[in-house]
Design a protein around this motif. Structure first.
Motif, PDB file in Angstrom:
ATOM      1  N   SER A 106       0.821  -1.117   0.167  1.00  0.00           N
ATOM      2  CA  SER A 106      -0.076   0.024   0.106  1.00  0.00           C
ATOM      3  C   SER A 106       0.967   1.401   0.020  1.00  0.00           C
ATOM      4  O   SER A 106       1.936   1.412   0.611  1.00  0.00           O
ATOM      5  CB  SER A 106      -0.937  -0.123   1.210  1.00  0.00           C
ATOM      6  OG  SER A 106      -0.377   0.397   2.371  1.00  0.00           O
ATOM      7  N   GLY A 107       0.148   2.345  -0.869  1.00  0.00           N
ATOM      8  CA  GLY A 107       1.030   3.655  -0.867  1.00  0.00           C
ATOM      9  C   GLY A 107       1.163   4.108   0.546  1.00  0.00           C
ATOM     10  O   GLY A 107       2.153   4.749   0.884  1.00  0.00           O
ATOM     11  N   ALA A 108       0.251   4.100   1.365  1.00  0.00           N
ATOM     12  CA  ALA A 108       0.426   4.580   2.934  1.00  0.00           C
ATOM     13  C   ALA A 108       1.371   4.196   3.475  1.00  0.00           C
ATOM     14  O   ALA A 108       1.882   4.731   4.488  1.00  0.00           O
ATOM     15  CB  ALA A 108      -1.040   4.340   3.634  1.00  0.00           C
ATOM     16  N   ALA A 111       5.326   0.598  -3.735  1.00  0.00           N
ATOM     17  CA  ALA A 111       4.720  -0.500  -2.956  1.00  0.00           C
ATOM     18  C   ALA A 111       3.442  -0.863  -3.903  1.00  0.00           C
ATOM     19  O   ALA A 111       2.970  -2.066  -3.686  1.00  0.00           O
ATOM     20  CB  ALA A 111       4.413  -0.292  -1.541  1.00  0.00           C
ATOM     21  N   GLU A 112       2.586   0.119  -4.187  1.00  0.00           N
ATOM     22  CA  GLU A 112       1.436  -0.109  -4.624  1.00  0.00           C
ATOM     23  C   GLU A 112       1.406  -0.384  -6.285  1.00  0.00           C
ATOM     24  O   GLU A 112       1.034  -1.587  -6.508  1.00  0.00           O
ATOM     25  CB  GLU A 112       0.556   0.982  -4.397  1.00  0.00           C
ATOM     26  CG  GLU A 112      -1.165   1.009  -4.667  1.00  0.00           C
ATOM     27  CD  GLU A 112      -1.786   1.922  -3.913  1.00  0.00           C
ATOM     28  OE1 GLU A 112      -1.502   2.101  -2.549  1.00  0.00           O
ATOM     29  OE2 GLU A 112      -2.774   2.467  -4.237  1.00  0.00           O
ATOM     30  N   VAL A 113       1.694   0.577  -7.030  1.00  0.00           N
ATOM     31  CA  VAL A 113       1.922   0.337  -8.235  1.00  0.00           C
ATOM     32  C   VAL A 113       3.146  -0.620  -8.709  1.00  0.00           C
ATOM     33  O   VAL A 113       3.121  -1.460  -9.588  1.00  0.00           O
ATOM     34  CB  VAL A 113       2.063   1.801  -9.089  1.00  0.00           C
ATOM     35  CG1 VAL A 113       2.896   1.493 -10.415  1.00  0.00           C
ATOM     36  CG2 VAL A 113       0.884   2.374  -9.276  1.00  0.00           C
ATOM     37  N   GLY A 114       4.153  -0.609  -8.042  1.00  0.00           N
ATOM     38  CA  GLY A 114       5.204  -1.437  -8.359  1.00  0.00           C
ATOM     39  C   GLY A 114       4.877  -2.991  -7.961  1.00  0.00           C
ATOM     40  O   GLY A 114       5.505  -3.784  -8.562  1.00  0.00           O
ATOM     41  N   GLY A 141       4.202   2.134   2.073  1.00  0.00           N
ATOM     42  CA  GLY A 141       5.663   2.070   1.313  1.00  0.00           C
ATOM     43  C   GLY A 141       5.829   2.841   0.003  1.00  0.00           C
ATOM     44  O   GLY A 141       6.803   2.751  -0.632  1.00  0.00           O
ATOM     45  N   GLY A 142       4.745   3.969   0.044  1.00  0.00           N
ATOM     46  CA  GLY A 142       4.968   4.893  -1.146  1.00  0.00           C
ATOM     47  C   GLY A 142       4.275   4.109  -2.311  1.00  0.00           C
ATOM     48  O   GLY A 142       3.907   2.615  -2.290  1.00  0.00           O
ATOM     49  N   CYS A 143       4.433   4.656  -3.717  1.00  0.00           N
ATOM     50  CA  CYS A 143       3.605   4.138  -4.658  1.00  0.00           C
ATOM     51  C   CYS A 143       4.488   2.988  -5.311  1.00  0.00           C
ATOM     52  O   CYS A 143       4.057   2.091  -5.853  1.00  0.00           O
ATOM     53  CB  CYS A 143       3.694   5.227  -5.999  1.00  0.00           C
ATOM     54  SG  CYS A 143       2.315   4.956  -7.115  1.00  0.00           S
TER      55      CYS A 143
HETATM   56  S1  SF4 Z   1      -1.567   4.788  -7.159  1.00  0.00           S
HETATM   57 FE1  SF4 Z   1       0.366   5.578  -6.287  1.00  0.00          FE
HETATM   58  S2  SF4 Z   1       0.251   7.745  -5.824  1.00  0.00           S
HETATM   59 FE2  SF4 Z   1      -1.823   6.817  -6.342  1.00  0.00          FE
HETATM   60  S3  SF4 Z   1      -2.806   6.517  -4.296  1.00  0.00           S
HETATM   61 FE3  SF4 Z   1      -1.753   4.556  -4.884  1.00  0.00          FE
HETATM   62  S4  SF4 Z   1       0.122   4.530  -4.239  1.00  0.00           S
HETATM   63 FE4  SF4 Z   1      -0.454   6.800  -4.218  1.00  0.00          FE
END
Ligand code: SF4
Length: 188
Positions: free
Chosen positions: A55-57, A63-66, A59-61
């Motif tokens: 989750s972005g909250a 973690a999420e997009v990666g 580990g940052g994006c």
């Molecule tokens: S897609 Fe990336 S920038 Fe957008 S909320 Fe999720 S983690 Fe944050």
């Protein structure tokens, strides 16, 4: 089965469908084959979630997009006939390309830059699978890449972890968009 499942998170939920739908159309794979590939993507996500963040909250994006990019890349490699080893290399190749990416949604809304990051994420997954199938290896093993993502995420300032206190959210345009929304009553 008539259900919509946002995975690994809502913000990154366009990457796996973007890769799966476009490649199924191109290669003509059956739905059953796609279901098997979803299990592969899920297994990769499970490993990442247990070793790091999704989750972005947290580990940052990255973690999420990666994570979504890694899941899609590994599953696509398998779909295209790659070995399990190649699939794991695809995960590492894809995830390395996302390391350090901050989470900075304008207004705290999951739209800007999230939507385009999903599009670019899908492209990265396609490229990573191509590379792995061509024999490119992730010199840093995928488990270590996942570990580095965790370290980077843990060191990431709060402003860059979905709080909208930094990054693109705090640009003049990002702030103006939020101000406009508030005026229209879209967000208090
Ligand atoms: S897609 Fe990336 S920038 Fe957008 S909320 Fe999720 S983690 Fe944050």
């Amino acid at each position: 089965m008539g259900r919509i499942i946002a995975t690994p998170t809502a913000g990154s939920c366009g990457i796996i469908p973007g890769v799966f739908v476009s490649t199924q159309e191109r290669f003509g794979w059956t739905d059953d084959r796609m279901v098997e590939a979803l299990f592969a993507a899920g297994a990769i996500g499970y490993v990442i979630a247990n070793q790091s963040f999704i989750s972005g909250a947290e580990g940052g994006c990255q973690a999420e997009v990666g994570s979504a990019v890694g899941m899609a890349a590994g599953a696509l490699t398998e779909l295209r006939g790659g070995t399990p080893e190649q699939a794991v290399h695809a995960v590492g190749l894809a995830l390395k390309n996302s390391l350090g990416l901050i989470c900075d949604p304008v207004g705290g809304l999951v739209e800007i830059p999230c939507i385009v990051r999903n599009g670019f994420g899908a492209v990265t997954a396609l490229a990573a699978a191509d590379m792995a199938l061509a024999g490119v290896r992730s010199v840093i093993p995928s488990d270590e890449v996942i570990g580095v993502m965790k370290d980077i995420g843990a060191a990431m300032p709060e402003a860059h972890r979905e709080t909208a206190k930094g990054g693109l959210a705090q640009t003049p345009t990002g702030k103006a968009i939020l101000s406009d929304l508030r005026k229209k009553g879209g967000r208090s």
